[in-house]
Design an enzyme around this catalytic site. Sequence first.
Site, PDB file in Angstrom:
ATOM      1  N   GLU A 183      -9.118   1.498  -2.293  1.00 61.01           N
ATOM      2  CA  GLU A 183      -8.866   1.717  -1.171  1.00 61.01           C
ATOM      3  C   GLU A 183     -10.552   1.774  -0.228  1.00 61.01           C
ATOM      4  OE1 GLU A 183      -5.664   2.756   2.775  1.00 61.01           O
ATOM      5  OE2 GLU A 183      -6.403   4.386   0.807  1.00 61.01           O
ATOM      6  N   ASP A 216       0.163   5.778  -1.205  1.00 58.56           N
ATOM      7  CA  ASP A 216      -0.885   6.326  -1.287  1.00 58.56           C
ATOM      8  C   ASP A 216      -0.514   7.922  -2.209  1.00 58.56           C
ATOM      9  OD1 ASP A 216      -3.540   6.128  -0.416  1.00 58.56           O
ATOM     10  OD2 ASP A 216      -2.335   5.340   1.465  1.00 58.56           O
ATOM     11  N   ASP A 254       2.181   1.648   3.726  1.00 54.39           N
ATOM     12  CA  ASP A 254       1.242   3.697   4.066  1.00 54.39           C
ATOM     13  C   ASP A 254       1.997   3.949   3.752  1.00 54.39           C
ATOM     14  OD1 ASP A 254      -1.588   4.375   3.707  1.00 54.39           O
ATOM     15  OD2 ASP A 254      -2.154   4.008   6.162  1.00 54.39           O
ATOM     16  N   HIS A 281      -2.030  -3.241   4.371  1.00 52.75           N
ATOM     17  CA  HIS A 281      -1.814  -1.712   5.603  1.00 52.75           C
ATOM     18  C   HIS A 281      -2.147  -2.469   6.696  1.00 52.75           C
ATOM     19  CE1 HIS A 281      -5.258   0.190   3.934  1.00 52.75           C
ATOM     20  NE2 HIS A 281      -4.924   1.056   4.218  1.00 52.75           N
ATOM     21  N   HIS A 304       0.861  -1.040   0.208  1.00 51.20           N
ATOM     22  CA  HIS A 304       0.002   0.273   0.194  1.00 51.20           C
ATOM     23  C   HIS A 304       1.318   1.397  -0.506  1.00 51.20           C
ATOM     24  CE1 HIS A 304      -4.527   1.680   0.906  1.00 51.20           C
ATOM     25  NE2 HIS A 304      -3.251   2.778   1.140  1.00 51.20           N
ATOM     26  N   HIS A 361     -13.368   1.406   3.827  1.00 48.23           N
ATOM     27  CA  HIS A 361     -12.083   2.595   4.076  1.00 48.23           C
ATOM     28  C   HIS A 361     -13.646   2.737   6.084  1.00 48.23           C
ATOM     29  CE1 HIS A 361      -9.572   6.537   4.133  1.00 48.23           C
ATOM     30  NE2 HIS A 361      -9.083   5.358   4.217  1.00 48.23           N
ATOM     31  N   HIS A 394      -8.962  -1.899   7.392  1.00 48.22           N
ATOM     32  CA  HIS A 394      -9.850  -0.819   7.604  1.00 48.22           C
ATOM     33  C   HIS A 394     -11.582  -1.523   7.943  1.00 48.22           C
ATOM     34  CE1 HIS A 394      -8.575   3.103   6.925  1.00 48.22           C
ATOM     35  NE2 HIS A 394      -7.182   2.292   6.057  1.00 48.22           N
TER      36      HIS A 394
END
Length: 415
Positions: free
Chosen positions: A159, A55, A329, A252, A53, A186, A231
């Site tokens: 995500e 971003d 992350d 993650h 993961h 999420h 999540h």
Amino acid sequence: MDRSRLIFIFVGVGILAAIIVAIAVPVSLNNKSKRSPELARQYMRETPLIDGHNDLPYQFKKGINNQLQTVNLNERPPWDPTHTDIPRLRDGLVGAQFWAAYTSCDSQYNDAVMHILDQIDVIKRMVQMYPETFDFVTTAEGIRDSHENGKIASLIGVEGGHNIDSSMASLRMLYELGVRYMTVTHSCNTPWADNWLMDEETTPEHNGLTDFGKDVIREMNRLGMLIDLSHVSVKTMNDVLDIVTAPVMFSHTSAYELCNHYRNAPNSILTRVKENGGVVMVNFYTKYINCPPQNVTADDGYATLAQVADHMDHIKLICGWECVGFGSDYDGVGTVPEGLEDVSKFPDLVAELIERGWTEEEVKGALGNNLLRVFDAVEEERDALAADTLPYENTMPRDSGAEVNNTCRTYVYNP
């Protein structure tokens, strides 16, 4: 030989042995310390480090409104904090990256599908702009081929299940576009699944997955899309594990036992993931690694590379070494541990595992072989289901919850 001379010789030999040990042990430890970074890089050249993961695509959205031609990823990006660019990816020996296609929960019931297409597009354009560095891949074998060719295999993970807008057709089209995992939620519920924040509530909205949500999971198995349980609530985790026919992933997520944050996976779940054959890719966010903050005043606390290794050790203990992975992350969190400041630091964490006694097989499992095994199994299940399992055609009920009186919807009914 008289007794006094014998004693003198024994004492002399003892002193000499002690001196040799005193010199040899530090030298041995020093050689081990020097060898660990070398071994780490050797293992990473032989086995792709797969990060679950990153971003960076959301930083494109926030920082430059996805105008990729305004930045050069061969240099450090202009936004802050920044964890990722091509030189640092190369320094970190990253072999494959799941790039997160993320959209805010605010987009739910509004324009989530448009935003997720925007994110998928920017990931694909990034790969196309730097063909000497990135390969866009959609299979486990593609990851292996890219690593052999010296490229960074680039995959897409969506995500948040809100991005399909409760539509099986949208889920299928995301797969067609190359999406290979979806995080079920999420930090908000979808109309069909509870997120991790529900573990703080006495009355969760759905108590896990709804019937439609269970069919979303089954459709993901049919498609060959990895099911990401980061999540989601513990009840949602259990509901998914009750019905899946292929291994799951946490892209993650860290260990709840070491940091009591509901974003982390408890031992009860780690035990079930071991039975399922899945993988837990450890998150680097300080809040999920060292909580509550210990003897610090910073809001997000403080963590170290060693504490991240502690989480990997714990997951290895409960779930097995075949269960461990890396899920940084990076560029999605504000604070990261000391020693893991950006993507260039991965080899230092690998060296730490070697220092802790992880074997070559165990280290290479965590690097990428564990995820590749899961990916292979998901693809095999897809192929097995292809012969006699048709696409799920049911639709989300529109007569309950947030869908009632939703003015953003248009409907076409059969006459």
